[in-house]
Scaffold this active site. Structure first.
Site, PDB file in Angstrom:
ATOM      1  N   CYS A 104      34.232   7.009  50.371  1.00  0.00           N
ATOM      2  CA  CYS A 104      33.087   7.811  49.959  1.00  0.00           C
ATOM      3  C   CYS A 104      32.763   8.813  51.063  1.00  0.00           C
ATOM      4  CB  CYS A 104      31.884   6.906  49.704  1.00  0.00           C
ATOM      5  SG  CYS A 104      31.725   5.571  50.913  1.00  0.00           S
TER       6      CYS A 104
ATOM      7  N   CYS B  75      30.855   4.753  54.637  1.00  0.00           N
ATOM      8  CA  CYS B  75      31.206   6.115  54.221  1.00  0.00           C
ATOM      9  C   CYS B  75      31.563   6.976  55.434  1.00  0.00           C
ATOM     10  CB  CYS B  75      29.998   6.767  53.532  1.00  0.00           C
ATOM     11  SG  CYS B  75      29.784   6.206  51.843  1.00  0.00           S
TER      12      CYS B  75
END
Ligand code: N1C
Length: 252
Positions: free
Chosen positions: A149, A68
């Site tokens: 993400c 992420c």
């Protein structure tokens, strides 16, 4: 142009270079198998009839895992984005195995032939959109964006009239495939010698903002970041540059 001369050798060399030298820590990967899967995606096929399915096996063999907050997207700012990612330990698509293998290459085959076509491959604008190169980047970019993400960054070119281009891969494929709750951090960079032509409040970025808000993607935009496009100067100079992108510390 036709396929890049020595396409197969380049893919193989790059694959060994990537898996053994650049990312030796990456999951062990069989370069022969990857090369074979790449070739069989398009060899002997109509160069205008590429599908996602054609690349499925290749993608399954080399699916990247990117943590992420580490992804960097770009549009008309490729060299700069790559430097930026490198300096900060972030990842562009060309830093993943398949992006690295295909970067800058051309390829297509022809029906009934076991060889690459070396004289002419179809062009996205002039011939057909479903050519093997365009479909490859589309499939890869789509996966890169939809699996993102946290905070995703994008470097857009503020020296152009429309920094956000709805027809680009970023505009057509990546922005519309970001997941809800992702934050998109836009960096609008422009050539230091010239006034910027687009800004965070301009109509192209406003359009981007509305595409994202429909998807519940959060949006942050910073403009007036001066830097050369593409990077002509070296990294030391960029670090010294007082209002350059590389001194910004607002991103995590
Ligand atoms: O069409 P673009 O840029 O908006 O595509 C860039 C966007 C990036 O965020 C990447 O993640 O899409 C991804 N991507 C590549 O990584 C890539 N490498 C090489 C898309 N295209 C890529 N290429 C080739 O450059 C491909 O042939 C495509 O058409 C151009 C993209 O150029 P652009 O308009 O500057």
């Amino acid at each position: 142009p036709g396929s890049t001369p020595d396409f197969q050798d380049i893919i193989e060399d790059r694959c060994y270079n990537y898996t053994q030298r650049i990312r030796p820590d990456s999951r062990s990967r069989n370069c022969q198998e990857i090369k074979q899967a790449f070739m069989s995606a398009f060899i002997s096929k109509d160069p205008c009839k590429a599908t996602k399915e054609d690349y499925r096996r290749l993608i399954d063999l080399a699916d990247p895992t990117v943590p992420c907050n580490k992804r960097v997207l770009w549009s008309k700012t490729k060299e700069l984005a790559r430097e930026y990612a490198k300096l900060r330990g972030l990842v562009t698509l060309e830093d993943t195995l398949l992006g690295f293998l295909a970067d800058g290459l051309h390829w297509c085959g022809e029906p009934g032939s076991p060889d690459l076509n070396t004289w002419s491959c179809p062009d996205w604008e002039k011939d057909c959109r479903t050519n093997y190169r365009s479909v490859f980047w589309k499939v890869l970019s789509e996966r890169f964006a939809e699996s993102a993400c946290g905070t995703v960054q994008v470097l857009l070119n503020g020296s152009l009239e429309n920094a956000f281009d709805e027809m680009s891969i970023f505009g057509r494929v990546e922005a519309p495939n970001l997941k809800p709750m992702v934050t998109l951090q836009v960096w609008l960079v422009h050539d230091p010698g010239k006034p910027p032509r687009d800004s965070c409040s301009g109509s192209s970025i406003t359009k981007l903002k509305s595409i994202l808000s429909e998807r519940n993607v959060r949006f942050i935009c910073r403009d007036n970041l001066r830097t050369r496009l593409p990077i002509l100067s070296n990294i030391r100079r960029l670090r010294k540059q007082p209002c350059g992108l590389f001194l910004e510390n607002r991103i995590h």
